[in-house]
Design an enzyme around this catalytic site. Structure first.
Site, PDB file in Angstrom:
ATOM      1  N   HIS A 162      66.232 -55.743   4.979  1.00  0.00           N
ATOM      2  CA  HIS A 162      65.913 -55.951   6.399  1.00  0.00           C
ATOM      3  C   HIS A 162      67.044 -55.351   7.228  1.00  0.00           C
ATOM      4  O   HIS A 162      68.087 -55.971   7.413  1.00  0.00           O
ATOM      5  CB  HIS A 162      65.776 -57.438   6.727  1.00  0.00           C
ATOM      6  CG  HIS A 162      65.287 -57.698   8.116  1.00  0.00           C
ATOM      7  ND1 HIS A 162      64.105 -58.361   8.379  1.00  0.00           N
ATOM      8  CD2 HIS A 162      65.797 -57.371   9.324  1.00  0.00           C
ATOM      9  CE1 HIS A 162      63.927 -58.437   9.686  1.00  0.00           C
ATOM     10  NE2 HIS A 162      64.955 -57.839  10.288  1.00  0.00           N
TER      11      HIS A 162
ATOM     12  N   ASN B 257      61.086 -51.583  15.008  1.00  0.00           N
ATOM     13  CA  ASN B 257      61.020 -51.987  16.416  1.00  0.00           C
ATOM     14  C   ASN B 257      61.859 -51.089  17.315  1.00  0.00           C
ATOM     15  O   ASN B 257      62.750 -51.535  18.037  1.00  0.00           O
ATOM     16  CB  ASN B 257      61.407 -53.462  16.599  1.00  0.00           C
ATOM     17  CG  ASN B 257      62.813 -53.780  16.117  1.00  0.00           C
ATOM     18  OD1 ASN B 257      63.313 -53.174  15.173  1.00  0.00           O
ATOM     19  ND2 ASN B 257      63.463 -54.735  16.773  1.00  0.00           N
TER      20      ASN B 257
ATOM     21  N   ASP C  11      69.498 -58.080   8.318  1.00  0.00           N
ATOM     22  CA  ASP C  11      69.099 -58.093   9.727  1.00  0.00           C
ATOM     23  C   ASP C  11      70.242 -57.613  10.606  1.00  0.00           C
ATOM     24  O   ASP C  11      70.408 -58.072  11.742  1.00  0.00           O
ATOM     25  CB  ASP C  11      68.615 -59.473  10.173  1.00  0.00           C
ATOM     26  CG  ASP C  11      67.885 -59.436  11.516  1.00  0.00           C
ATOM     27  OD1 ASP C  11      67.408 -58.345  11.906  1.00  0.00           O
ATOM     28  OD2 ASP C  11      67.790 -60.482  12.180  1.00  0.00           O
TER      29      ASP C  11
ATOM     30  N   ALA D 264      69.894 -59.938  21.589  1.00  0.00           N
ATOM     31  CA  ALA D 264      70.049 -60.735  20.369  1.00  0.00           C
ATOM     32  C   ALA D 264      70.308 -59.823  19.182  1.00  0.00           C
ATOM     33  O   ALA D 264      69.629 -58.816  19.004  1.00  0.00           O
ATOM     34  CB  ALA D 264      68.795 -61.566  20.128  1.00  0.00           C
TER      35      ALA D 264
END
Length: 344
Positions: A13, A41, A247, A263
């Site tokens: 990820h 994204n 992430d 974020a």
């Protein structure tokens, strides 16, 4: 000096952004990992196999000479994604997953799925083809507390989805709660989860330590200590359903240190080293290789990497910032502080 040798790990990820950002962030990951699943994204999002292949080429162009690194691509699931696009993604050989973002859940997620019923035909095709669905597991209803979004998502979306599509292979991404860990443990063999280093090392106090700490703000947001401990227990348990997904999410200093900051925690500069810290603290260094290097490839149907890396217990100071976007730098996790392990 203490050292450990690992099969070269993979990051399941990862965000690398696009354009000028690639030159900074891709080398950090390529030094440590053999492969990484690239999140789609961007703005606009990567919604087709053709776009994914073009993005993959841009990432490969940023890999330093002599480094072997394979970006594995994903598509951004929208209300308008077609089953035929899933066929094209599978046929490409480069796209290994489709990412479900509930609309508005995180950075650049406004094009995400507004109701899971709208993508049932796509999920049926994915189930048939064996394509993995990666899920950002949070609801976005205004009446749900931000710290409860993951648990409510399990109840309202994920549990019904897994029941309706039992053969669909699902990765519950960046889990943050004891409830999520328990759901994955209790689910069938087609459900797995990634866990980040920062959710293993930090609880929500880190956001407010001595003031507001924007570089500790991520989504899903850090949770209370009981949840952090549950994540550590799951990640270090030896259960093959849990594997590494950083992430790592780069944002410029100006985008983080502002009245309405983005974020994301940037961890690619020290990713495997931070996981080593977490596993060492748990007395489970002997289980790091399975979590980092074996469980993910097994779930995705790939062989482990052939190469190995060595980590040494040799503390180093993280730079205060990295060059990123012209005169707007990137502030990494642990900026100006030390990391206990080093990649040799």
């Amino acid at each position: 000096m203490q050292t450990i040798s690992l099969i070269r790990p993979d990051d399941w990820h990862l965000h690398v952004r696009d354009g000028a950002a690639l030159a900074t962030v891709v080398p950090h990951t390529a030094r440590r990992f053999g492969r990484a699943l690239i999140m789609p994204n961007l703005r606009p999002p990567v919604t087709t196999a053709a776009q994914a292949l073009e993005y993959r080429a841009r990432i490969l162009a940023a890999v330093p000479p002599g480094q072997h690194f394979e970006p594995l691509m994903s598509l951004y699931l929208t209300d308008n994604t077609s089953p035929d696009e899933i066929d094209r993604a599978k046929a490409s050989g480069a796209v290994v997953a489709v990412k479900l973002y509930p609309a508005g859940a995180t950075t650049n997620s406004d094009a995400g799925v507004t109701a899971i019923e709208k993508v049932h035909a796509v999920l049926e095709r994915m189930e048939k083809l064996g394509m993995v669905l990666c899920v950002h597991g949070e609801v976005t209803h205004g009446d749900v507390d931000v710290f409860d979004r993951e648990q409510v998502f399990i109840e309202q979306v994920l549990a019904p989805l897994v029941a309706r599509f039992p053969a669909l292979r699902v990765v519950f991404e960046h889990i943050t709660t004891a409830e999520a860990a328990r759901f994955v443990q209790d689910a069938g063999p087609n459900v797995a989860a990634t866990v980040t280093a920062h959710h293993l090392l930090l609880n929500r106090n880190a956001i407010f330590a001595g003031g507001i700490r924007p570089h500790h703000y991520c989504l899903p947001v850090l949770k209370r200590e009981t949840h952090r401990r549950a994540l550590v227990e799951a990640a270090t348990s030896g259960n093959a359903k849990f594997f590494l997904g950083t992430d790592s999410a780069p944002h410029s200093r100006a985008a983080k240190e502002t009245a309405c900051g983005c974020a994301g925690c940037y961890t690619a500069h020290a990713a495997i080293e931070l996981y080593a810290e977490a596993f060492e603290q748990a007395g489970a260094l002997d289980r790091l290789e399975a979590f980092a290097s074996l469980n993910g490839p097994a779930f995705y149907g790939l062989a482990p990497n052939a190469e190995r890396i060595t980590l040494a217990k040799d503390a180093w100071e993280v730079p205060g910032e990295y060059e990123y976007l012209h005169d707007d730098p990137l502030v990494p996790l642990r900026a100006g502080e030390t990391v206990a392990w080093r990649v040799l």
